[in-house]
Design a protein around this motif. Structure first.
Motif, PDB file in Angstrom:
ATOM      1  N   SER A 480      50.688  43.494  36.365  1.00 15.38           N
ATOM      2  CA  SER A 480      50.410  42.644  35.214  1.00 15.38           C
ATOM      3  C   SER A 480      51.370  41.471  35.129  1.00 15.38           C
ATOM      4  CB  SER A 480      50.501  43.458  33.930  1.00 15.38           C
ATOM      5  OG  SER A 480      51.848  43.772  33.683  1.00 15.38           O
ATOM      6  N   VAL A 481      52.399  41.503  35.928  1.00 18.92           N
ATOM      7  CA  VAL A 481      53.408  40.464  35.792  1.00 18.92           C
ATOM      8  C   VAL A 481      53.385  39.516  36.982  1.00 18.92           C
ATOM      9  CG1 VAL A 481      55.885  40.027  35.634  1.00 18.92           C
ATOM     10  CG2 VAL A 481      54.865  41.928  34.392  1.00 18.92           C
ATOM     11  N   GLY A 482      53.549  38.294  36.677  1.00 14.13           N
ATOM     12  CA  GLY A 482      53.647  37.298  37.732  1.00 14.13           C
ATOM     13  C   GLY A 482      53.899  35.974  37.070  1.00 14.13           C
ATOM     14  N   THR A 483      54.231  34.992  37.848  1.00 19.10           N
ATOM     15  CA  THR A 483      54.339  33.675  37.245  1.00 19.10           C
ATOM     16  C   THR A 483      52.938  33.207  36.919  1.00 19.10           C
ATOM     17  OG1 THR A 483      54.423  32.878  39.498  1.00 19.10           O
ATOM     18  CG2 THR A 483      56.488  32.935  38.294  1.00 19.10           C
ATOM     19  N   GLY A 484      52.876  32.140  36.141  1.00 15.70           N
ATOM     20  CA  GLY A 484      51.571  31.627  35.755  1.00 15.70           C
ATOM     21  C   GLY A 484      51.070  32.334  34.513  1.00 15.70           C
ATOM     22  N   GLY A 485      49.820  32.610  34.476  1.00 15.41           N
ATOM     23  CA  GLY A 485      49.208  33.196  33.290  1.00 15.41           C
ATOM     24  C   GLY A 485      49.271  34.705  33.316  1.00 15.41           C
ATOM     25  N   PHE A 487      48.599  38.499  33.976  1.00 16.79           N
ATOM     26  CA  PHE A 487      48.107  39.305  35.089  1.00 16.79           C
ATOM     27  C   PHE A 487      47.898  38.487  36.349  1.00 16.79           C
ATOM     28  CE2 PHE A 487      46.968  41.455  31.193  1.00 16.79           C
ATOM     29  CZ  PHE A 487      47.583  42.688  31.401  1.00 16.79           C
ATOM     30  N   GLY A 488      48.821  37.589  36.565  1.00 18.20           N
ATOM     31  CA  GLY A 488      48.785  36.836  37.816  1.00 18.20           C
ATOM     32  C   GLY A 488      47.723  35.753  37.867  1.00 18.20           C
ATOM     33  N   LEU A 489      47.174  35.369  36.728  1.00 15.24           N
ATOM     34  CA  LEU A 489      46.222  34.258  36.736  1.00 15.24           C
ATOM     35  C   LEU A 489      46.991  32.960  36.965  1.00 15.24           C
ATOM     36  CD1 LEU A 489      43.403  32.984  36.261  1.00 15.24           C
ATOM     37  CD2 LEU A 489      43.953  32.912  33.828  1.00 15.24           C
ATOM     38  N   TRP A 490      46.617  32.239  37.989  1.00 19.67           N
ATOM     39  CA  TRP A 490      47.330  31.012  38.321  1.00 19.67           C
ATOM     40  C   TRP A 490      46.592  29.771  37.845  1.00 19.67           C
ATOM     41  CZ3 TRP A 490      49.075  31.895  44.120  1.00 19.67           C
ATOM     42  CH2 TRP A 490      50.146  32.817  44.114  1.00 19.67           C
ATOM     43  N   HIS A 491      45.293  29.842  37.909  1.00 20.13           N
ATOM     44  CA  HIS A 491      44.538  28.627  37.621  1.00 20.13           C
ATOM     45  C   HIS A 491      43.069  28.993  37.434  1.00 20.13           C
ATOM     46  CE1 HIS A 491      42.587  24.672  38.529  1.00 20.13           C
ATOM     47  NE2 HIS A 491      43.628  24.242  37.849  1.00 20.13           N
ATOM     48  N   PHE A 492      42.344  28.165  36.680  1.00 19.15           N
ATOM     49  CA  PHE A 492      40.901  28.386  36.606  1.00 19.15           C
ATOM     50  C   PHE A 492      40.169  27.070  36.421  1.00 19.15           C
ATOM     51  CE2 PHE A 492      42.168  28.544  32.127  1.00 19.15           C
ATOM     52  CZ  PHE A 492      41.197  27.751  31.527  1.00 19.15           C
ATOM     53  N   MET A 493      38.910  27.093  36.767  1.00 16.62           N
ATOM     54  CA  MET A 493      38.007  25.977  36.485  1.00 16.62           C
ATOM     55  C   MET A 493      36.725  26.569  35.910  1.00 16.62           C
ATOM     56  SD  MET A 493      38.270  23.366  39.698  1.00 16.62           S
ATOM     57  CE  MET A 493      37.247  24.394  40.720  1.00 16.62           C
ATOM     58  N   LYS A 571      42.438  43.966  40.711  1.00 17.24           N
ATOM     59  CA  LYS A 571      41.060  43.483  40.639  1.00 17.24           C
ATOM     60  C   LYS A 571      40.444  43.698  39.252  1.00 17.24           C
ATOM     61  CE  LYS A 571      36.603  44.051  42.905  1.00 17.24           C
ATOM     62  NZ  LYS A 571      35.901  44.773  43.963  1.00 17.24           N
ATOM     63  N   ALA A 572      40.613  44.880  38.728  1.00 15.65           N
ATOM     64  CA  ALA A 572      40.020  45.175  37.426  1.00 15.65           C
ATOM     65  C   ALA A 572      40.592  44.256  36.358  1.00 15.65           C
ATOM     66  CB  ALA A 572      40.275  46.639  37.066  1.00 15.65           C
ATOM     67  N   MET A 573      41.892  44.046  36.446  1.00 17.56           N
ATOM     68  CA  MET A 573      42.541  43.174  35.476  1.00 17.56           C
ATOM     69  C   MET A 573      42.065  41.733  35.646  1.00 17.56           C
ATOM     70  SD  MET A 573      44.289  44.459  33.238  1.00 17.56           S
ATOM     71  CE  MET A 573      44.456  46.179  32.902  1.00 17.56           C
ATOM     72  N   ALA A 574      41.931  41.333  36.880  1.00 18.95           N
ATOM     73  CA  ALA A 574      41.494  39.960  37.142  1.00 18.95           C
ATOM     74  C   ALA A 574      40.122  39.727  36.528  1.00 18.95           C
ATOM     75  CB  ALA A 574      41.463  39.699  38.647  1.00 18.95           C
ATOM     76  N   ILE A 575      39.261  40.717  36.662  1.00 12.99           N
ATOM     77  CA  ILE A 575      37.918  40.578  36.103  1.00 12.99           C
ATOM     78  C   ILE A 575      37.991  40.489  34.584  1.00 12.99           C
ATOM     79  CG2 ILE A 575      35.767  41.847  35.744  1.00 12.99           C
ATOM     80  CD1 ILE A 575      36.200  42.854  38.714  1.00 12.99           C
ATOM     81  N   LYS A 576      38.865  41.295  34.034  1.00 18.97           N
ATOM     82  CA  LYS A 576      39.013  41.275  32.578  1.00 18.97           C
ATOM     83  C   LYS A 576      39.545  39.915  32.116  1.00 18.97           C
ATOM     84  CE  LYS A 576      41.145  43.735  28.740  1.00 18.97           C
ATOM     85  NZ  LYS A 576      39.921  43.546  27.960  1.00 18.97           N
TER      86      LYS A 576
END
Lengths: 602, 206
Positions: A480-485, A487-493, A571-576
């Motif tokens: 769940s931890v990482g830089t950015g957003g 759960f490791g979310l870095w960017h979106f469009m 993966k599950a977190m990313a989808i969420k």
């Protein structure tokens, strides 16, 4: 638009996809989301771990990295186009063409890499088809190091990009020219050069003739050459009547996107000249259109630059400056009033972002036209006849452009060439409204604040462990931890299908350097291409993981979401998180999108 | 897109196989000559910048393959030519007799707007061979042919020794430039909103 997760069935449309209810138990919720995602007809393996994104070191083609000097890494395929034709045996040859052998036949002399069989080629200033292989190979070895200069230095120069032509002193005999990662050429169907991204067009006349010979040779057989692959290089051809466009690239971009770039390059040319140039060629095959394009180098270099930073160039959507709904409405009202007085289109812009726009009844503007128009305006004069290739490629409109400050400008388009004073008057009326409602200062604030940020995404507190600011080694093992957003979310469009608009998050750590951003951007392009591949798709979802990113794409009838995560993201977190991003965009849609804009609502 | 106005001229060299088209071009552009014969495959392209009456222009020289089996580029190859150079070997009657075919082939393929006045230049090459003793086409005969085709300028050259090559190409450039002089009128209309019905349907995914 999103319904609650308890109501809809997974088989229905994408907008009814699971809603992340913050009060639901995180585990089960994400599991359900995941199972729904997986039930959505994934025709590709749900997890792709390919090595194709090894782009970090070599994918850079832009001229804002002086350290790198845009030279390609040597790959033994420096023989140029003709080499590609003669030596593609292992690779995919000429797409949609069974005639790949013919060019080989044409080159079947003792010196396969060159159409110049005379053996005199390679002379300074006289080179035609290609210099000899030996020479190119020798040279390339001395250049490898230069190409591999680390990107950190390059990123420090990212603010320094200026439009304009580079390396005019080069030609096809220059080693540096041959190593540029991405070339664009425009030529006439008689083989006369019109534009080259690098080097002097006239010195490249022999090269230009070679390209024409290749295109025409295939055409004579009743066929068409679309793509030639030669090692790392792709040669993409686009024929637009009497105008030939060619891109030679080793940037690892998809064929579809490179072809799209050629389309835009052609569109930019049409914007300046209209398709009336076709008639000039019909009447006189010798016609040379370069004088008509005099002084427009900056327009083209800026467009080519935008291919590596502006998502509009492949999403075919435009983006808005985030603004309070009421303010955007207020600007929209005055622009509409102006349109009612006989202005065809009125656009209030801030750099490449739309503040508001309006159009006369039944007049609709294509996002590509908007891209080409703003690119033209930002790099050239302010009152010009212009042509919108997607609106009407045959004839001119007249564009009045006024900058209210360094960033914000209005564009008024009319069909009446004598309307200058009327347009000026319209501008004064618009300006009065903007001043009265203090919109320009709000715009400036919005520029300073930037767009959506992954860090600001409101997420379920129960899911979030600790903010990434604590450099705790233990937390690194936690997905769940990482830089950015979160759960490791870095960017979106996020692209809205109905609105023809997209919103993308600002770049956040760790995607900070220009090089990293470009690399991510290229990964998105690939994702976009694979999602829209007519042969395989259309796909609804794609989950892809490589050593650089975890990429998630979700396409519904209403929107497309592209998100990049840490490669170690769960993966599950990313989808969420993706669901939450969609929800967040819905929450702020009045601020990030232009609603009910007539010119785009067909 | 050069900001300064420059002119690019497309020059096509035609003639039978082995008359010395490639050698002429290389003598002109590179000041080099090789006795070795290598057939041109498809085509060769060379460029040369030329100054003429205070104007700078670029010759884009299309050297063609004389051998028939490589005559496959067709219309596209000849399209938009500013000047056509016909070359024959003064020691070969056949290469001279074929000039009519080459000229006609060019006019058919290129279909220039004014075929009567399209600039051709004739070059009789290899005057150096055997001290001129093996010569079979006389200067008189060549000049008569030129006169019958609308006073085509004629040059006798030796690509090997460089004789007259510069002069021939100067003339080629001059004639090509003359034919390119006529300016095209470029006057696109402005959209008439009343009649234009070019609006597209919705959801176009382009």
């Amino acid at each position: 638009m999103m319904t609650s997760d308890s109501s809809s069935s997974p088989s229905s449309s994408g907008t009814e996809f699971a809603d992340p209810n913050p009060s639901t138990d995180p585990g089960t919720n994400s599991e359900r989301v995941q199972s729904q995602l997986e039930s959505m007809n994934l025709s590709e393996p749900s997890e792709v771990s390919d090595g194709s994104h090894t782009d970090y070191g070599g994918g850079d083609d832009d001229d804002d990295d002086p350290a790198e000097e845009e030279v390609a890494s040597a790959n033994g395929n420096e023989g140029g186009v003709s080499n590609g034709l003669a030596g593609t045996s292992g690779d995919e040859e000429i797409e949609a063409s069974s005639r790949a052998e013919h060019p080989v036949e044409m080159e079947a002399g003792e010196e396969p890499p060159s159409p110049t069989s005379s053996g005199y080629d390679g002379e300074r200033g006289s080179s035609g088809g290609a210099t000899s292989t030996d020479k190119a190979d020798d040279a390339s070895e001395t250049e490898i190091r230069e190409a591999n200069v680390d990107g950190d230095t390059a990123s420090q120069h990212e603010a320094a990009w200026l439009p304009g032509k580079r390396h005019v002193d080069e030609d096809d005999a220059s080693v540096s020219w041959r190593k540029r990662k991405k070339h664009f050429f425009v030529l006439s169907n008689s083989g006369k050069p019109i534009y080259s991204r690098y080097g002097d067009e006239h010195k490249l006349a022999g090269f230009s003739a070679t390209l024409q010979a290749i295109i025409s040779f295939v055409e004579n057989g009743g066929d068409r050459v679309n793509l030639v692959k030669a090692g790392k290089h792709q040669v993409v051809f686009l024929v637009k009547g009497p105008i030939y466009l060619v891109c030679i690239s080793c940037t690892d971009e998809t064929y579809e996107y490179l072809r799209g770039q050629l389309d835009l390059l052609y569109g930019q040319m049409i914007l300046i000249l209209t398709k009336s140039i076709d008639r000039c060629f019909e009447k006189n095959a010798k016609f040379d259109m370069t004088p008509l394009l005099g002084g427009t180098e900056a327009v083209f270099s800026s467009l080519v630059h935008s291919f590596s930073w502006n998502p509009a160039t492949f999403l075919h959507a435009y983006t808005c400056l985030p603004l309070p709904y009421a303010l955007r409405q207020a600007t929209g009202t005055i622009l509409q009033e102006v349109c009612a007085s006989g202005v065809l289109f009125a656009l209030l812009m801030c750099r490449h972002k739309v503040i508001s726009l309006a159009g006369a009844q039944k007049a609709s503007l294509h996002p590509d036209d908007l891209l080409l128009l703003s690119n033209f305006v930002m790099t050239s004069e302010s009152f010009s006849p212009i042509c919108l290739p997607r609106y009407n490629a045959q004839a001119f409109l007249h564009a009045y452009v006024h900058f209210f400050d360094d960033d914000t400008y209005v564009m008024l388009l009319t069909t009446r060439s004598e309307a200058f004073y009327h347009l000026k008057d319209c501008r004064i009326r618009i300006e009065a409204v903007l001043l009265k409602s203090n919109i320009l200062s709000t715009v400036q604030r919005s520029i300073a604040e930037g767009g959506m940020r992954v860090e600001d995404l409101p997420i379920d507190r129960l899911l979030r462990k600790k903010p990434s600011s604590t450099p705790n080694p233990e937390s690194l093992t936690d997905v769940s931890v990482g830089t950015g957003g979160p759960f490791g979310l870095w960017h979106f469009m996020y692209r809205s299908i109905y609105l023809d608009q997209y919103v993308s998050s600002e770049f956040s750590p760790p995607v900070t350097s220009h090089r990293q951003q470009k690399s991510l951007y290229r990964a998105y392009q690939k994702l976009y291409a694979s999602m829209h591949d007519k042969g395989l798709g259309p796909h609804k979802t794609q989950y892809r993981r490589d050593e650089n990113y975890t990429l998630l794409c979700w396409v519904t009838p209403d929107f497309e979401l592209y998100a990049a995560f840490d490669p170690l993201a769960d993966k599950a977190m990313a989808i969420k998180i993706c669901n939450q991003v969609c929800q967040r965009v819905k929450d702020v849609e009045n601020e990030v999108f232009l609603q009910g804009a007539s010119p785009f609502s067909w | 897109m050069p900001s300064r106005r420059r002119t690019l001229l497309k020059v096509i060299i035609l003639g039978d196989s082995g008359v010395g088209k490639t050698s002429l071009m290389n003598q002109y552009v590179n000041k080099k000559f090789s006795n070795q014969y290598k057939a041109t495959i498809g085509a060769d392209f060379l460029t040369k910048e030329v100054q003429f009456e205070d104007r700078l222009f670029t010759l884009q020289i299309w050297d063609t393959a004389g051998q028939e089996r490589f005559q496959s580029l067709g219309v596209a190859f000849y399209r938009g030519a500013d000047c056509c150079v016909l070359v024959y070997d003064v020691n070969s009657m056949k290469s001279f007799d074929n000039l009519n075919n080459w000229r006609e082939e060019f006019l058919i393929q290129a279909s220039p707007s004014d075929p009567e006045n399209f600039p051709f230049v004739l070059i009789g090459n290899k005057v150096d061979v055997d001290g001129g003793n093996s010569r079979v086409v006389s200067e008189k005969k060549a000049k008569a042919w030129c006169a019958s085709k609308g006073n085509i300028p004629y040059f006798e050259t030796s690509a090997k020794e460089g004789t007259n090559v510069e002069e021939a190409f100067q003339c080629i450039a001059k004639n090509a430039l003359k034919s390119g002089e006529e300016e095209e009128l470029y006057l696109p209309d402005t959209i008439d909103v009343g009649t234009s019905s070019q609006q597209r349907s919705s959801g176009c995914e382009c």
